[in-house]
Design an enzyme around this catalytic site. Sequence first.
Site, PDB file in Angstrom:
ATOM      1  N   ARG A  85      18.013  28.461  41.642  1.00  0.00           N
ATOM      2  CA  ARG A  85      19.140  29.276  41.193  1.00  0.00           C
ATOM      3  C   ARG A  85      18.658  30.485  40.385  1.00  0.00           C
ATOM      4  O   ARG A  85      19.265  31.534  40.396  1.00  0.00           O
ATOM      5  CB  ARG A  85      20.086  28.398  40.366  1.00  0.00           C
ATOM      6  CG  ARG A  85      21.209  29.115  39.663  1.00  0.00           C
ATOM      7  CD  ARG A  85      22.208  29.659  40.668  1.00  0.00           C
ATOM      8  NE  ARG A  85      23.266  30.444  40.036  1.00  0.00           N
ATOM      9  CZ  ARG A  85      23.108  31.685  39.587  1.00  0.00           C
ATOM     10  NH1 ARG A  85      21.944  32.278  39.661  1.00  0.00           N
ATOM     11  NH2 ARG A  85      24.128  32.333  39.054  1.00  0.00           N
ATOM     12  N   TYR A  86      17.582  30.275  39.632  1.00  0.00           N
ATOM     13  CA  TYR A  86      17.025  31.345  38.800  1.00  0.00           C
ATOM     14  C   TYR A  86      15.622  31.649  39.315  1.00  0.00           C
ATOM     15  O   TYR A  86      14.881  30.733  39.690  1.00  0.00           O
ATOM     16  CB  TYR A  86      16.987  30.907  37.332  1.00  0.00           C
ATOM     17  CG  TYR A  86      18.338  30.476  36.817  1.00  0.00           C
ATOM     18  CD1 TYR A  86      19.304  31.414  36.481  1.00  0.00           C
ATOM     19  CD2 TYR A  86      18.670  29.117  36.701  1.00  0.00           C
ATOM     20  CE1 TYR A  86      20.560  31.028  36.035  1.00  0.00           C
ATOM     21  CE2 TYR A  86      19.928  28.722  36.253  1.00  0.00           C
ATOM     22  CZ  TYR A  86      20.869  29.683  35.922  1.00  0.00           C
ATOM     23  OH  TYR A  86      22.105  29.287  35.490  1.00  0.00           O
ATOM     24  N   ARG A  89      12.283  29.641  38.016  1.00  0.00           N
ATOM     25  CA  ARG A  89      12.293  28.197  37.764  1.00  0.00           C
ATOM     26  C   ARG A  89      13.143  27.459  38.789  1.00  0.00           C
ATOM     27  O   ARG A  89      14.142  27.992  39.258  1.00  0.00           O
ATOM     28  CB  ARG A  89      12.777  27.888  36.343  1.00  0.00           C
ATOM     29  CG  ARG A  89      14.085  28.554  35.953  1.00  0.00           C
ATOM     30  CD  ARG A  89      14.086  28.779  34.432  1.00  0.00           C
ATOM     31  NE  ARG A  89      15.389  29.143  33.894  1.00  0.00           N
ATOM     32  CZ  ARG A  89      15.866  30.398  33.863  1.00  0.00           C
ATOM     33  NH1 ARG A  89      15.184  31.377  34.408  1.00  0.00           N
ATOM     34  NH2 ARG A  89      17.046  30.635  33.313  1.00  0.00           N
ATOM     35  N   CYS A  98      20.023   6.560  37.844  1.00  0.00           N
ATOM     36  CA  CYS A  98      19.893   6.680  36.389  1.00  0.00           C
ATOM     37  C   CYS A  98      19.907   5.277  35.802  1.00  0.00           C
ATOM     38  O   CYS A  98      20.445   4.346  36.406  1.00  0.00           O
ATOM     39  CB  CYS A  98      21.057   7.457  35.795  1.00  0.00           C
ATOM     40  SG  CYS A  98      21.224   9.104  36.489  1.00  0.00           S
ATOM     41  N   CYS A 102      26.570   8.344  33.116  1.00  0.00           N
ATOM     42  CA  CYS A 102      27.436   8.984  32.130  1.00  0.00           C
ATOM     43  C   CYS A 102      28.729   9.376  32.826  1.00  0.00           C
ATOM     44  O   CYS A 102      28.685  10.048  33.858  1.00  0.00           O
ATOM     45  CB  CYS A 102      26.785  10.248  31.585  1.00  0.00           C
ATOM     46  SG  CYS A 102      25.067  10.021  31.100  1.00  0.00           S
ATOM     47  N   CYS A 105      29.068  12.965  33.851  1.00  0.00           N
ATOM     48  CA  CYS A 105      27.970  13.540  34.657  1.00  0.00           C
ATOM     49  C   CYS A 105      28.441  14.746  35.476  1.00  0.00           C
ATOM     50  O   CYS A 105      29.424  14.688  36.193  1.00  0.00           O
ATOM     51  CB  CYS A 105      27.404  12.490  35.611  1.00  0.00           C
ATOM     52  SG  CYS A 105      26.031  13.152  36.589  1.00  0.00           S
ATOM     53  N   ARG A 107      26.572  16.212  37.801  1.00  0.00           N
ATOM     54  CA  ARG A 107      25.967  16.242  39.129  1.00  0.00           C
ATOM     55  C   ARG A 107      26.417  15.041  39.953  1.00  0.00           C
ATOM     56  O   ARG A 107      25.665  14.465  40.733  1.00  0.00           O
ATOM     57  CB  ARG A 107      24.447  16.325  39.024  1.00  0.00           C
ATOM     58  CG  ARG A 107      23.812  16.824  40.317  1.00  0.00           C
ATOM     59  CD  ARG A 107      22.338  17.126  40.165  1.00  0.00           C
ATOM     60  NE  ARG A 107      22.098  18.436  39.617  1.00  0.00           N
ATOM     61  CZ  ARG A 107      21.153  18.716  38.721  1.00  0.00           C
ATOM     62  NH1 ARG A 107      20.374  17.763  38.263  1.00  0.00           N
ATOM     63  NH2 ARG A 107      20.993  19.933  38.288  1.00  0.00           N
ATOM     64  N   ASP A 268      31.341  21.346  32.620  1.00  0.00           N
ATOM     65  CA  ASP A 268      31.522  21.989  33.920  1.00  0.00           C
ATOM     66  C   ASP A 268      32.802  21.482  34.579  1.00  0.00           C
ATOM     67  O   ASP A 268      33.285  20.396  34.258  1.00  0.00           O
ATOM     68  CB  ASP A 268      30.322  21.668  34.835  1.00  0.00           C
ATOM     69  CG  ASP A 268      29.025  22.243  34.293  1.00  0.00           C
ATOM     70  OD1 ASP A 268      29.074  23.310  33.663  1.00  0.00           O
ATOM     71  OD2 ASP A 268      27.968  21.610  34.494  1.00  0.00           O
ATOM     72  N   ASP A 305      28.030  26.876  32.237  1.00  0.00           N
ATOM     73  CA  ASP A 305      27.481  27.131  33.566  1.00  0.00           C
ATOM     74  C   ASP A 305      28.711  27.494  34.395  1.00  0.00           C
ATOM     75  O   ASP A 305      29.551  26.631  34.673  1.00  0.00           O
ATOM     76  CB  ASP A 305      26.792  25.861  34.095  1.00  0.00           C
ATOM     77  CG  ASP A 305      25.512  26.196  34.854  1.00  0.00           C
ATOM     78  OD1 ASP A 305      25.474  27.275  35.456  1.00  0.00           O
ATOM     79  OD2 ASP A 305      24.583  25.367  34.832  1.00  0.00           O
ATOM     80  N   LYS A 312      24.414  30.235  34.080  1.00  0.00           N
ATOM     81  CA  LYS A 312      24.627  29.964  32.651  1.00  0.00           C
ATOM     82  C   LYS A 312      24.857  31.259  31.875  1.00  0.00           C
ATOM     83  O   LYS A 312      24.162  32.243  32.095  1.00  0.00           O
ATOM     84  CB  LYS A 312      23.400  29.263  32.075  1.00  0.00           C
ATOM     85  CG  LYS A 312      23.222  27.834  32.574  1.00  0.00           C
ATOM     86  CD  LYS A 312      22.093  27.163  31.803  1.00  0.00           C
ATOM     87  CE  LYS A 312      21.808  25.765  32.316  1.00  0.00           C
ATOM     88  NZ  LYS A 312      21.150  25.773  33.647  1.00  0.00           N
TER      89      LYS A 312
HETATM   90  C1  PLP Z   1      20.023  25.134  33.815  1.00  0.00           C
HETATM   91  C2  PLP Z   1      19.199  25.290  34.977  1.00  0.00           C
HETATM   92  C3  PLP Z   1      17.875  25.721  34.866  1.00  0.00           C
HETATM   93  C4  PLP Z   1      17.210  26.002  33.542  1.00  0.00           C
HETATM   94  O1  PLP Z   1      17.824  27.035  32.833  1.00  0.00           O
HETATM   95  P1  PLP Z   1      17.313  27.397  31.369  1.00  0.00           P
HETATM   96  O2  PLP Z   1      18.363  28.332  30.856  1.00  0.00           O
HETATM   97  O3  PLP Z   1      15.975  28.037  31.517  1.00  0.00           O
HETATM   98  O4  PLP Z   1      17.207  26.132  30.572  1.00  0.00           O
HETATM   99  C5  PLP Z   1      17.159  25.880  36.037  1.00  0.00           C
HETATM  100  N1  PLP Z   1      17.694  25.629  37.248  1.00  0.00           N
HETATM  101  C6  PLP Z   1      18.968  25.217  37.375  1.00  0.00           C
HETATM  102  C7  PLP Z   1      19.499  24.978  38.728  1.00  0.00           C
HETATM  103  C8  PLP Z   1      19.766  25.029  36.250  1.00  0.00           C
HETATM  104  O5  PLP Z   1      21.020  24.584  36.387  1.00  0.00           O
HETATM  105  S1  SF4 Z   2      24.290  13.124  33.073  1.00  0.00           S
HETATM  106 FE1  SF4 Z   2      24.327  12.323  35.208  1.00  0.00          FE
HETATM  107  S2  SF4 Z   2      22.246  12.602  35.962  1.00  0.00           S
HETATM  108 FE2  SF4 Z   2      22.155  12.762  33.712  1.00  0.00          FE
HETATM  109  S3  SF4 Z   2      21.677  10.663  32.979  1.00  0.00           S
HETATM  110 FE3  SF4 Z   2      23.906  10.908  32.956  1.00  0.00          FE
HETATM  111  S4  SF4 Z   2      24.573  10.108  34.933  1.00  0.00           S
HETATM  112 FE4  SF4 Z   2      22.386  10.507  35.112  1.00  0.00          FE
END
Ligand code: PLP
Ligand code: SF4
Length: 345
Positions: A85-86, A89, A98, A102, A105, A107, A268, A305, A312
């Site tokens: 995405r960035y 990184r 997990c 949570c 969560c 994701r 989110d 985000d 973000k």
């Molecule tokens: C949050 C995130 C990152 C890391 O972002 P930072 O602002 O550097 O902590 C990298 N990739 C994805 C897909 C993210 O959601």
């Molecule tokens: S936030 Fe989602 S991915 Fe992260 S530890 Fe909790 S359940 Fe697992």
Amino acid sequence: MIDSIKQLKKHLNLTEKELSWKEGPQSLPVRITDYYMSLIDPTDVNDPLRRQCVPTAAENKTATLEDQDPLKEVEHSPSPRFIHRYKNRIALLTTDICAQYCRHCFRRRFTGNLLGPLTEKDIQECCSYLEKHTEIQEILLTGGDVLTLSDSYLHKLISSLRKASPRLVIRICTRMVAVKPDRITDSLINVFKSFPEAPFYLMTQFNHPRELTEEAVKAVAKFIDAGIPAFNQTVLLRGVNDSADTLEELCSALVFNRIKPYYLFQGDLVTGTETFRVPLERGLAIEKELRTRLSGLAMPVYAADLPQGGGKVPLCGSYIEGKDESGWIFRTTDGQTRIYPDPQE
Ligand SMILES: *Cc1c(COP(=O)(O)O)cnc(C)c1O
Ligand code: SF4
């Protein structure tokens, strides 16, 4: 480990709202560690720790604009298991498992689907991507929770990544220290110590001061003592930590234990999580209050985000009120006005 409503009933007197949660194909499984259960006060139906792991009927509701993948991670995935995405990184979805799930969560489109760890082929795909994209300097090992993987698997994974990109900075993103601190063994730490060529960072998720137990603090200290700095990402959660008092206590305790508060995330727009989201105006007021109470070291960046994969952005009221011929007009944190002129030549 508690992984069904039936087992949950042995530990807690479930409320009407908890009992009416309906498990469906899209829902996140129930999974709570024995350790985390021991931290929950069974007499308090509003216990902030209980709220983070016991599902309620609120999860069955999809609020306006909620989506399984609000960050459009799938669109930014060159392969199903990593997100670019960035520019510099990437996030690697090492496993969808997990130690504990949570309820907030973000994701959940991926988490808990029982896909399991990356295959050898997935790892190779990521490695060739890293070799081609030399602009990538950092990788986030996330999921799911990367520390559910075995020591030997982790060793193999990290070897491959470091071979593909020797100077890659690796972030270990995990909630394990908060939910199952005894996973942090000396042999796990030795896995990271065996790759001294480039740094690791530990990214934790502590959401409430009561999660920072002696065991949890010791688990994090093992990383720090091995030269791995620790940063914390808190999710701002209604009914869990949505007060300046709770967050002040959490952030101060994190700093005392050598963990730098990094982000405080606005929730989110993920399906079934409206019950956890805090109105933005309230979040901004909490941020403003925290800024007057906490040191710069203890202050996290409040961030969102943005939906539809907007990425973000920091959330913070502006301290600049405007500009006139005398210079920039600032508001101080206690509400006074100051002028800051630009250089005259
Ligand atoms: C949050 C995130 C990152 C890391 O972002 P930072 O602002 O550097 O902590 C990298 N990739 C994805 C897909 C993210 O959601
Ligand atoms: S936030 Fe989602 S991915 Fe992260 S530890 Fe909790 S359940 Fe697992």
